[in-house]
Motif scaffolding. Structure first.
Motif, short mmCIF file in Angstrom:
data_model
loop_
_atom_site.label_atom_id
_atom_site.label_comp_id
_atom_site.label_asym_id
_atom_site.label_seq_id
_atom_site.Cartn_x
_atom_site.Cartn_y
_atom_site.Cartn_z
N GLU A 143 32.15 26.77 35.81
CA GLU A 143 32.49 28.24 35.71
C GLU A 143 33.71 28.65 36.16
OE1 GLU A 143 30.18 30.32 39.35
OE2 GLU A 143 28.99 27.65 39.27
N VAL A 144 33.94 30.06 35.68
CA VAL A 144 35.46 30.57 35.99
C VAL A 144 35.14 31.59 36.45
CG1 VAL A 144 37.76 31.36 34.53
CG2 VAL A 144 36.60 29.19 33.62
N MET A 145 36.77 31.78 37.76
CA MET A 145 36.07 33.90 37.69
C MET A 145 37.27 34.71 37.84
SD MET A 145 36.10 34.35 41.91
CE MET A 145 34.35 34.77 42.21
N VAL A 146 37.52 35.12 37.01
CA VAL A 146 38.75 36.73 37.13
C VAL A 146 38.05 38.14 37.85
CG1 VAL A 146 38.88 35.61 34.99
CG2 VAL A 146 37.24 37.42 34.94
N GLU A 147 39.06 38.70 37.65
CA GLU A 147 39.57 39.38 38.71
C GLU A 147 40.16 40.54 37.24
OE1 GLU A 147 41.98 43.39 39.46
OE2 GLU A 147 42.85 41.03 39.09
N GLU A 148 39.56 41.50 37.09
CA GLU A 148 39.38 42.60 36.60
C GLU A 148 39.25 43.93 37.60
OE1 GLU A 148 39.04 43.61 31.58
OE2 GLU A 148 36.98 43.05 33.52
N GLU A 149 40.73 45.06 37.94
CA GLU A 149 40.49 46.50 38.34
C GLU A 149 39.43 46.11 39.20
OE1 GLU A 149 38.77 48.61 35.86
OE2 GLU A 149 40.47 48.31 33.46
N ARG B 38 42.20 29.88 41.88
CA ARG B 38 43.09 30.92 42.75
C ARG B 38 42.52 31.85 42.73
NH1 ARG B 38 48.92 29.68 39.71
NH2 ARG B 38 49.20 27.90 40.54
N VAL B 39 41.25 32.07 41.45
CA VAL B 39 40.73 33.98 41.78
C VAL B 39 39.93 33.75 43.07
CG1 VAL B 39 39.37 35.78 40.73
CG2 VAL B 39 41.19 33.77 38.67
N LEU B 40 39.25 32.78 43.01
CA LEU B 40 38.27 32.71 44.25
C LEU B 40 38.79 32.90 45.64
CD1 LEU B 40 35.55 32.08 45.02
CD2 LEU B 40 35.33 29.46 45.31
N ALA B 41 40.25 32.13 45.30
CA ALA B 41 40.39 32.42 47.18
C ALA B 41 41.20 33.64 47.26
CB ALA B 41 42.17 31.28 46.84
N GLU B 42 41.55 34.23 46.05
CA GLU B 42 41.79 35.87 45.99
C GLU B 42 40.57 36.55 46.53
OE1 GLU B 42 43.50 37.42 42.87
OE2 GLU B 42 44.94 35.82 42.61
N TYR B 43 39.34 36.51 46.09
CA TYR B 43 38.17 36.88 46.46
C TYR B 43 38.23 36.45 47.73
CZ TYR B 43 33.04 37.55 46.42
OH TYR B 43 31.42 37.82 47.24
N LEU B 44 38.23 35.60 48.21
CA LEU B 44 37.81 34.69 49.61
C LEU B 44 38.44 35.77 50.62
CD1 LEU B 44 36.76 31.46 49.02
CD2 LEU B 44 35.06 33.05 49.85
N GLU B 45 40.04 35.86 49.92
CA GLU B 45 40.84 36.44 51.16
C GLU B 45 40.46 38.31 51.44
OE1 GLU B 45 43.83 36.84 54.03
OE2 GLU B 45 43.91 35.13 52.31
N LYS B 46 39.97 38.68 49.77
CA LYS B 46 39.39 39.77 50.97
C LYS B 46 38.26 40.17 50.92
CE LYS B 46 38.47 43.80 47.28
NZ LYS B 46 38.65 44.77 45.92
N GLU B 47 37.06 39.12 50.68
CA GLU B 47 36.10 38.87 51.38
C GLU B 47 36.12 38.73 52.68
OE1 GLU B 47 31.86 37.42 50.82
OE2 GLU B 47 33.28 35.80 51.23
N THR B 48 36.50 38.01 53.23
CA THR B 48 37.36 37.70 54.85
C THR B 48 37.23 38.76 55.83
OG1 THR B 48 39.38 37.37 54.51
CG2 THR B 48 37.16 35.37 54.52
N GLY B 49 38.79 40.43 54.61
CA GLY B 49 39.15 41.26 55.44
C GLY B 49 37.94 41.88 55.35
N GLN B 50 36.95 42.27 54.44
CA GLN B 50 36.18 43.30 54.65
C GLN B 50 35.29 42.69 55.67
OE1 GLN B 50 34.49 42.89 50.59
NE2 GLN B 50 36.00 44.57 49.97
N LYS C 129 39.30 41.48 30.21
CA LYS C 129 39.67 40.30 30.27
C LYS C 129 38.09 39.56 30.46
CE LYS C 129 42.28 39.77 33.56
NZ LYS C 129 43.42 39.62 35.07
N ARG C 130 36.87 40.25 31.26
CA ARG C 130 35.84 39.06 31.35
C ARG C 130 35.39 39.08 30.46
NH1 ARG C 130 30.48 41.30 31.24
NH2 ARG C 130 31.62 43.32 31.24
N LEU C 131 35.41 39.84 29.36
CA LEU C 131 35.04 39.75 28.14
C LEU C 131 35.51 38.67 27.07
CD1 LEU C 131 32.52 43.14 26.41
CD2 LEU C 131 32.08 41.49 27.48
N GLU C 132 36.63 38.50 26.89
CA GLU C 132 37.17 37.40 26.81
C GLU C 132 37.44 36.04 27.73
OE1 GLU C 132 39.80 36.69 23.98
OE2 GLU C 132 39.94 38.50 24.31
#
Length: 240
Positions: A147-153, A187-199, A5-8
Motif C-alpha cells: 500500500e502507498v498513500m499520497v497527498e495531492e492538493e 510519513r503521508v499516513l502520519a500527516e493524514y492522522l495529524e489532520k484527522e485528529t485535529g478535525q 501524483k495519484r495516477l503516477e
C-alpha cells in the motif's frame, strides 16, 4: 505524458509488480476515463498492451482520441464495459480499478468472479470506505501485498496492490488505516492522522458545547475515533 501524483503512483505500483514477474503483461484499466493510465503503461514499456474499459461512452470517446493522439491504436484497445463484465478470462494479467468509492469497487470485483483465476494482480485505489474495502478484499479472497498513500492538493489517496490469497488482520485499526502503511511507518499516513485528529478534536469541542439529543452517542463515536487515530500516531512515531 504528465500525470497527477495519484495516477503516477498507480502507474509506478503497476511497474513494480510487472517487473517482478516473468514475461510480458497486459493491463486492463476499469473506469479508464481519459485513458491516461493505459496509455502511459504502454508508452513507458511497462505493459505490452492494454485495455481501456469504461461504462460510459463519453469518456471512451475521449480515451480513443488520446490513444490515436499517441499513435497507440495497435496496443491500447478501448472497450465499453460495465466493470469487468466486458473482459474475458486470459485477456489481462493485471487489472487497475481506481477513482471510485470502495463499495462500488467491491461490487465490480464481486461481479467479475469470472476473471478471478486469470488475473494475477489488482492495483486498487478506492476513494472512500477504506475499512469496508479492506474487509471486502479479505472476503473475496484477495490479499494486500503493498500500500502507498499520497497527498495531492490537500486530498489523500491510497493505492493498494492485491493478489489472490488469504488475508486477516488481528486489529480493526489495520483495516481502517492499512497494515502495510502502519508497519512501513508511512510519513503521508502520519500527516493524514495529524489532520484527522485535529478535525476530530474540533468536532468533539462542538459537541461538548452544543449538547442536544443524540449528541452523547455521536460524542462517544468521536472519542473512539480520536483514541484510535492517536494510537496510530504513536505507532508511527515509535522507534523514530
Amino acid at each position: 505524458m504528465k500525470l497527477s501524483k495519484r495516477l503516477e503512483t498507480i502507474v509506478e505500483q503497476t511497474r513494480v509488480w510487472v517487473q517482478g514477474q516473468e514475461g510480458e503483461a497486459c493491463v486492463a484499466d476499469v473506469g479508464t476515463d481519459h485513458g491516461f493510465v493505459p496509455i502511459c503503461l504502454v508508452e513507458r514499456g511497462i505493459a505490452s498492451h492494454a485495455l481501456a474499459l469504461d461504462v460510459r461512452k463519453g469518456p471512451l470517446m475521449r480515451a480513443q482520441e488520446h490513444v490515436l493522439q499517441y499513435g497507440l491504436e495497435g496496443k491500447v484497445a478501448v472497450r465499453l464495459s460495465d466493470g469487468l463484465k466486458g473482459l474475458h478470462p486470459g485477456e489481462a494479467e493485471v487489472v487497475v480499478i481506481a477513482g471510485m468509492g470502495g463499495e462500488l469497487m467491491l461490487r465490480i470485483l464481486d461481479e467479475g468472479v469470472h476473471m478471478r483465476d486469470s488475473v494475477q494482480c489488482f492495483i486498487l485505489s478506492p476513494q472512500s470506505e477504506l475499512a469496508l474495502f479492506r474487509h471486502g478484499l479479505e472476503r473475496l479472497g484477495l490479499s494486500i501485498r503493498d500500500e502507498v498513500m499520497v497527498e495531492e492538493e490537500g486530498k489523500y489517496y491510497t493505492v493498494m496492490t492485491a493478489v489472490p490469497g488469504r488475508m486477516h488482520y488481528p486489529k480493526e485499526y489495520f483495516y481502517r488505516y492499512g497494515e502495510r502503511l502502519i508497519s512501513g511507518k508511512s510519513r503521508v499516513l502520519a500527516e493524514y492522522l495529524e489532520k484527522e485528529t485535529g478535525q476530530l478534536r474540533k468536532i468533539r469541542g462542538q459537541l461538548l458545547a452544543g449538547g442536544g439529543d443524540g449528541a452523547a452517542k455521536r460524542l462517544h463515536e468521536i472519542e473512539e475515533s480520536l483514541r484510535e487515530a492517536e494510537q496510530m500516531r504513536e505507532l508511527l512515531q515509535a522507534g523514530e
